[in-house]
Design a protein around this motif. Structure first.
Motif, PDB file in Angstrom:
ATOM      1  N   GLU A 158     -11.232   3.869  -4.100  1.00 55.42           N
ATOM      2  CA  GLU A 158     -10.325   4.591  -3.872  1.00 55.42           C
ATOM      3  C   GLU A 158     -10.489   5.669  -3.404  1.00 55.42           C
ATOM      4  OE1 GLU A 158      -9.019   5.769  -7.966  1.00 55.42           O
ATOM      5  OE2 GLU A 158      -7.568   7.145  -7.362  1.00 55.42           O
ATOM      6  N   HIS A 208      -8.462   7.278   0.072  1.00 53.36           N
ATOM      7  CA  HIS A 208      -7.714   8.611   0.186  1.00 53.36           C
ATOM      8  C   HIS A 208      -8.453   9.127   1.488  1.00 53.36           C
ATOM      9  CE1 HIS A 208      -6.120   9.908  -3.812  1.00 53.36           C
ATOM     10  NE2 HIS A 208      -6.389   8.619  -3.771  1.00 53.36           N
ATOM     11  N   ARG A 249      -6.447   7.727   4.504  1.00 52.44           N
ATOM     12  CA  ARG A 249      -5.125   8.198   4.456  1.00 52.44           C
ATOM     13  C   ARG A 249      -5.179   9.524   5.020  1.00 52.44           C
ATOM     14  NH1 ARG A 249      -3.432   7.770  -1.032  1.00 52.44           N
ATOM     15  NH2 ARG A 249      -2.967   5.726  -0.618  1.00 52.44           N
ATOM     16  N   HIS A 260       4.838  -2.725   0.881  1.00 57.46           N
ATOM     17  CA  HIS A 260       5.242  -3.254  -0.539  1.00 57.46           C
ATOM     18  C   HIS A 260       4.731  -4.640  -0.914  1.00 57.46           C
ATOM     19  CE1 HIS A 260       7.649  -4.077  -3.971  1.00 57.46           C
ATOM     20  NE2 HIS A 260       8.354  -5.188  -3.261  1.00 57.46           N
ATOM     21  N   LEU A 283       0.996  -4.444  -1.339  1.00 56.94           N
ATOM     22  CA  LEU A 283       0.330  -4.050  -2.762  1.00 56.94           C
ATOM     23  C   LEU A 283       0.810  -5.023  -3.807  1.00 56.94           C
ATOM     24  CD1 LEU A 283       1.609  -0.316  -2.479  1.00 56.94           C
ATOM     25  CD2 LEU A 283      -0.679  -1.218  -2.295  1.00 56.94           C
ATOM     26  N   MET A 305      -5.388   8.046  -8.596  1.00 62.09           N
ATOM     27  CA  MET A 305      -3.857   8.595  -8.857  1.00 62.09           C
ATOM     28  C   MET A 305      -3.061   7.667  -8.029  1.00 62.09           C
ATOM     29  SD  MET A 305      -2.251  12.330  -7.743  1.00 62.09           S
ATOM     30  CE  MET A 305      -2.360  11.920  -6.227  1.00 62.09           C
ATOM     31  N   ALA A 306      -3.451   7.786  -6.440  1.00 62.32           N
ATOM     32  CA  ALA A 306      -2.616   6.574  -5.565  1.00 62.32           C
ATOM     33  C   ALA A 306      -2.638   5.183  -6.083  1.00 62.32           C
ATOM     34  CB  ALA A 306      -3.105   6.866  -4.357  1.00 62.32           C
ATOM     35  N   ASP A 307      -3.633   4.795  -6.519  1.00 57.90           N
ATOM     36  CA  ASP A 307      -3.867   3.388  -7.119  1.00 57.90           C
ATOM     37  C   ASP A 307      -2.799   3.227  -8.259  1.00 57.90           C
ATOM     38  OD1 ASP A 307      -6.689   3.831  -5.849  1.00 57.90           O
ATOM     39  OD2 ASP A 307      -5.628   2.287  -5.050  1.00 57.90           O
ATOM     40  N   ALA A 361       0.360   2.727  -6.800  1.00 63.68           N
ATOM     41  CA  ALA A 361       0.473   1.729  -6.061  1.00 63.68           C
ATOM     42  C   ALA A 361       0.742   0.563  -6.909  1.00 63.68           C
ATOM     43  CB  ALA A 361      -0.871   1.549  -5.321  1.00 63.68           C
ATOM     44  N   GLN A 362      -0.030   0.396  -7.887  1.00 64.54           N
ATOM     45  CA  GLN A 362       0.196  -0.794  -8.881  1.00 64.54           C
ATOM     46  C   GLN A 362       1.405  -0.460 -10.120  1.00 64.54           C
ATOM     47  OE1 GLN A 362      -3.285  -2.234 -10.480  1.00 64.54           O
ATOM     48  NE2 GLN A 362      -4.521  -1.842  -8.642  1.00 64.54           N
ATOM     49  N   HIS A 376       5.027  -0.015  -7.846  1.00 62.25           N
ATOM     50  CA  HIS A 376       5.608  -0.519  -6.435  1.00 62.25           C
ATOM     51  C   HIS A 376       6.712  -1.849  -6.391  1.00 62.25           C
ATOM     52  CE1 HIS A 376       2.403  -3.781  -7.612  1.00 62.25           C
ATOM     53  NE2 HIS A 376       3.338  -4.412  -7.065  1.00 62.25           N
ATOM     54  N   HIS A 377       6.964  -2.194  -7.640  1.00 69.32           N
ATOM     55  CA  HIS A 377       8.131  -3.042  -7.924  1.00 69.32           C
ATOM     56  C   HIS A 377       9.415  -2.339  -7.529  1.00 69.32           C
ATOM     57  CE1 HIS A 377       5.442  -6.383  -8.817  1.00 69.32           C
ATOM     58  NE2 HIS A 377       4.856  -5.669  -9.668  1.00 69.32           N
ATOM     59  N   SER A 395       9.628   0.162  -5.652  1.00 65.99           N
ATOM     60  CA  SER A 395       9.641   0.644  -4.120  1.00 65.99           C
ATOM     61  C   SER A 395      10.507  -0.080  -3.236  1.00 65.99           C
ATOM     62  CB  SER A 395       8.345   0.825  -3.671  1.00 65.99           C
ATOM     63  OG  SER A 395       7.403  -0.189  -3.560  1.00 65.99           O
ATOM     64  N   GLN A 404       5.984   7.889   2.381  1.00 63.55           N
ATOM     65  CA  GLN A 404       5.175   8.008   0.983  1.00 63.55           C
ATOM     66  C   GLN A 404       4.627   9.167   0.528  1.00 63.55           C
ATOM     67  OE1 GLN A 404       2.658   4.541   1.597  1.00 63.55           O
ATOM     68  NE2 GLN A 404       3.836   3.764  -0.200  1.00 63.55           N
ATOM     69  N   HIS A 455       2.260  10.840  -2.346  1.00 62.98           N
ATOM     70  CA  HIS A 455       0.973  11.113  -2.041  1.00 62.98           C
ATOM     71  C   HIS A 455       0.985  12.539  -2.087  1.00 62.98           C
ATOM     72  CE1 HIS A 455       0.234   6.879   0.066  1.00 62.98           C
ATOM     73  NE2 HIS A 455       0.202   7.030  -1.327  1.00 62.98           N
TER      74      HIS A 455
END
Lengths: 211, 129
Positions: free
Chosen positions: A15, A19, A22, A85, A88, B1-3, B6-7, B10-11, B13, B64, B68
């Motif tokens: 993770e 970051h 990004r 999307h 993911l 946090m981002a993950d 993401a999980q 995301h549906h 999004s 995003q 983020h």
């Protein structure tokens, strides 16, 4: 099985690594914004010095074609956002298709812009001493086309680079390289593509619409 | 946090991306139609407002930045500050210059190379508002 994320030894976790990737990408995009900023400032300065020529030049450009080009780029951005999307959601096949559609819109944009360039070359609406266009003869008329070619030329180079990146990402996605844990490349490639779209969103009204 | 983002979301999004795409297309057509009407300085204001709205949609949704938070936002905001400084000071320079330092108002400046003759260039300038 979907690929698992394995962090490099100098990152405490996958993770943290994502970051860092990004943030690195955003720092790079900031330099890209400043690269274009110089040209945008040149546009502003010459527009105020040679106002009449910039009005005439803008009127001469093909706004309908530019609107189609805008729609093409926005479609590409949407396709790449959807590819992110699907990455993911661990649907690599769909992600690859999204990335390929993005690349196709890049090629379509370059082709449409090529049509514009060919027209300008034929009529002599070119920068500097190569300017021989008879219809606009006001002072600084060639400066409009200098700024036009520099801005759209640099942007088109970015579209070309972005298209290459998307094709590469699509190939990797099709091989199942990405997953909901290993998506940094898709995310950052996508960010680059959206930036190319972002620059065009400003070029489009400044060059083609406000005359 | 981002993950978690993401999980967890995301549906949602996909719908968000589709709506953003629709919005961007509508704004593109709107700005094109407005450009066909001459509203003077209002035309520039409308075109730039629409461009800023479109870019906000791209940055916040497609790129995003809405989700983020933290350092990516800082990098982007910093770029905008440098951009504002660069544009602001150059604009201030151009608009507060002594008139004779500007090429098109300088009576002894060389006529533009592209102009067929100096006379025509001057005639063109006089017609300028």
């Amino acid at each position: 099985m979907h690929p698992e994320a394995i962090a490099e030894s100098h990152f405490s976790s996958p993770e943290v690594q994502r970051h860092a990737a990004r943030l690195g990408m955003w720092a790079f995009l900031a330099t890209e914004i400043l690269l274009f900023a110089g040209l945008f400032v040149g546009y502003m300065e010459y527009r105020s010095l040679y106002h009449e020529s910039f009005v005439q030049g803008g009127k001469h450009l093909d706004a309908v074609l530019a609107t189609i080009e805008t729609a093409v780029l926005i479609t590409g951005s949407f396709a790449v956002a959807m590819a992110h999307h699907y990455t993911l959601s661990d649907r690599s096949g769909r992600a690859a298709v999204g990335l390929l559609i993005g690349a196709a819109t890049g090629i379509a944009f370059l082709a449409l812009h090529g049509v514009e360039y060919i027209t300008h070359f034929r009529e002599g609406a070119l920068p500097g001493k190569y300017y021989t266009f008879p219809e606009i003869r006001t002072a600084g008329a060639s400066m409009f086309f200098t700024v036009y070619f520099l801005l759209t030329g640099l942007h088109s180079l970015h579209v070309l680079a972005g298209t290459g990146v998307l094709v590469w990402l699509a190939a990797l996605a099709a091989r199942g390289t990405f997953s909901h844990q290993t998506y940094s490349a898709v995310e950052n490639g996508g960010l680059y593509w959206h930036l190319v779209d972002l620059i065009w969103i400003f070029l489009y009204p400044l060059l083609y619409l406000i005359s | 946090m981002a993950d978690v983002t993401a999980q967890g979301t995301h549906h949602r999004s996909a719908t968000r991306y589709a709506l953003t795409y629709l919005g961007l297309m509508v704004l593109t057509i709107t700005t094109f139609l407005f450009s066909r009407v001459d509203l003077g300085i209002g035309s520039v204001a409308i075109a730039m407002s629409i461009a800023i709205t479109k870019s906000a949609l791209v940055v916040l949704i497609f790129m995003q930045l809405w989700e983020h938070r933290g350092s990516p936002r800082l990098a982007f905001a910093t770029a905008l500050v440098w951009l504002a400084l660069l544009m602001g000071f150059v604009l201030a320079d151009v608009h507060t210059r002594f008139p004779l330092t500007n090429p098109d108002r300088n009576p002894i400046a060389e006529p533009a190379r592209s102009a067929p003759s100096a006379e025509k260039t001057r005639a063109g300038e006089q017609g300028k508002p």
